[in-house]
Design an enzyme around this catalytic site. Structure first.
Site, PDB file in Angstrom:
ATOM      1  N   ASP A  74     -52.703 -12.555  13.729  1.00 15.33           N
ATOM      2  CA  ASP A  74     -53.062 -11.213  14.196  1.00 15.33           C
ATOM      3  C   ASP A  74     -52.837 -11.070  15.690  1.00 15.33           C
ATOM      4  O   ASP A  74     -52.677 -12.062  16.423  1.00 15.33           O
ATOM      5  CB  ASP A  74     -54.516 -10.883  13.856  1.00 15.33           C
ATOM      6  CG  ASP A  74     -55.517 -11.794  14.560  1.00 15.33           C
ATOM      7  OD1 ASP A  74     -55.266 -13.020  14.628  1.00 15.33           O
ATOM      8  OD2 ASP A  74     -56.550 -11.292  15.051  1.00 15.33           O
ATOM      9  N   GLU A 131     -58.394 -13.411  14.284  1.00 10.43           N
ATOM     10  CA  GLU A 131     -58.887 -14.263  15.374  1.00 10.43           C
ATOM     11  C   GLU A 131     -59.291 -13.457  16.592  1.00 10.43           C
ATOM     12  O   GLU A 131     -60.160 -13.884  17.361  1.00 10.43           O
ATOM     13  CB  GLU A 131     -57.799 -15.281  15.753  1.00 10.43           C
ATOM     14  CG  GLU A 131     -58.258 -16.389  16.684  1.00 10.43           C
ATOM     15  CD  GLU A 131     -58.149 -16.036  18.173  1.00 10.43           C
ATOM     16  OE1 GLU A 131     -58.729 -16.763  18.994  1.00 10.43           O
ATOM     17  OE2 GLU A 131     -57.478 -15.038  18.498  1.00 10.43           O
TER      18      GLU A 131
END
Length: 354
Positions: free
Chosen positions: A70, A124
């Site tokens: 991400d 994350e």
């Protein structure tokens, strides 16, 4: 479809061009799963938008190579673009360059000297409760088992051992409300916060050496809140403090230290994350430092997901081609030579050539 035969820089660009802001990683996770499933030497599993691929060669040791897929929100920095030796785009440094190296390793090294688990996880860059690695540790801890782990966080090509812990506390001062025209009838809580700031100004951070690496702690006010109205003496003020502590302390040690530092003040712990010791004396870790870092490493001055591996009993380091100072910026980029260098060094390490 991701082409794992393209070079690592081109693969990085392809990854950047697939939007994967936190919470919206499905398209990229599908592409990663599809590309890895085509490799016969890997067994591929998935949990949500986290993809895990493993070799099962019966090697005496297993290493884990992990990276998040991400990014922070895009700000007119997708699609990617190349200017000279720089590849620009959201997530280039943090950490799609590292993810590209992971994918290339998975494709290029079919018979590594260690069994390898490749972990590509989601969420994350947001609240820890949503972190894909945390979810994997909870749902499938056996998927993350290993003797050593490498987190492909941006380190500008330098091995960074362990990580600092972090703790946020609120230090509250109390007073007594009064009309500001008759301030002597009250007690100003904001004025009382000056004593908290005095403690912080006088504080000398530790610089301990942990397993041969020098860490530098920090204790800082990061926010202050108080006040009721423009004509009221405030009866409460909260100073929010962040403590970054070395991995020779536990979370409990860190809290005990702060309660000693702020003795006599009202203190409440708001949030905390454990540090990770470097673990560079472990055979797999030492071999990695020799092969990839040419024998040198430095301390990680920040918190990363190596802490999660540490909690699972797996020593871990940070190593990636991105520059951490560029992470999350609009003009984020990765140096193309750094990407190739990281790939070459890690291929040689996994192949036993170094």
């Amino acid at each position: 479809m991701l082409d794992l035969t393209s070079d690592a820089a081109a693969l990085t660009a392809a990854l950047v061009d697939i939007r994967s802001e936190s919470g919206d990683e499905k398209v990229l996770a599908d592409a990663v799963e599809g590309a890895l499933s085509a490799l016969p030497h890997l067994r591929v599993s998935r949990d949500g938008d986290a993809v895990v691929a493993r070799t099962d060669l019966g090697r005496p040791r297993r290493v884990v190579i992990a990276g998040h897929i991400d990014t922070v929100p895009i700000v007119d920095n997708v699609p990617s673009r190349v200017v000279g030796d720089r590849l620009y785009g959201c997530g280039t440094s943090d950490m799609k360059a590292g993810v590209a190296v992971q994918l290339r390793l998975a494709a290029l090294v079919a018979e590594p000297v260690h069994d390898v688990t490749y972990v590509f996880y989601d969420n994350e860059e947001v609240d820890a409760s949503r972190n894909g690695l945390l979810r994997l540790a909870r749902n499938h801890p056996e998927w993350l088992a290993g003797d050593f782990a490498v987190l492909m966080e941006p380190t500008d090509g330098v091995i960074e051992g362990g990580c600092q812990g972090t703790m946020r506390v609120e230090v509250t001062t109390r007073g007594k409300r009064a009309h500001s025209a008759r301030s002597w009838m009250g007690v100003n809580a904001i004025h009382g916060a000056g004593a908290v700031l005095d403690v912080l100004r006088a504080y000398t951070p530790r610089e301990p050496e942990v397993e041969g690496l020098r860490f530098h702690e920090g204790l800082n006010a990061v926010a202050i809140e108080g006040g009721v109205a423009g004509n009221v003496i405030p009866d409460e003020c909260v100073v929010r403090v962040n403590y970054r502590f070395a991995p020779d302390l536990s979370v409990a040690d860190a809290e005990a230290h702060l309660r000693e530092v702020f003795d006599g003040f009202e203190l409440a712990v708001v949030d905390a994350a454990a540090p990770a010791r470097p673990g560079l004396d472990k055979p797999s870790a030492a071999a990695f430092v020799t092969a990839v870092g040419e024998g040198s490493a430095r301390a990680k001055l920040g918190w990363t997901d190596v802490s999660r591996f540490s909690e699972l009993g797996v020593p871990a380091v940070n190593y990636g081609p991105g520059d951490p100072t560029l992470a999350h910026t609009k003009d984020e980029y990765a140096e193309i030579p750094r990407i190739h260098e990281a790939e070459e060094r890690m291929v040689a390490w996994l192949s036993g050539a170094r």
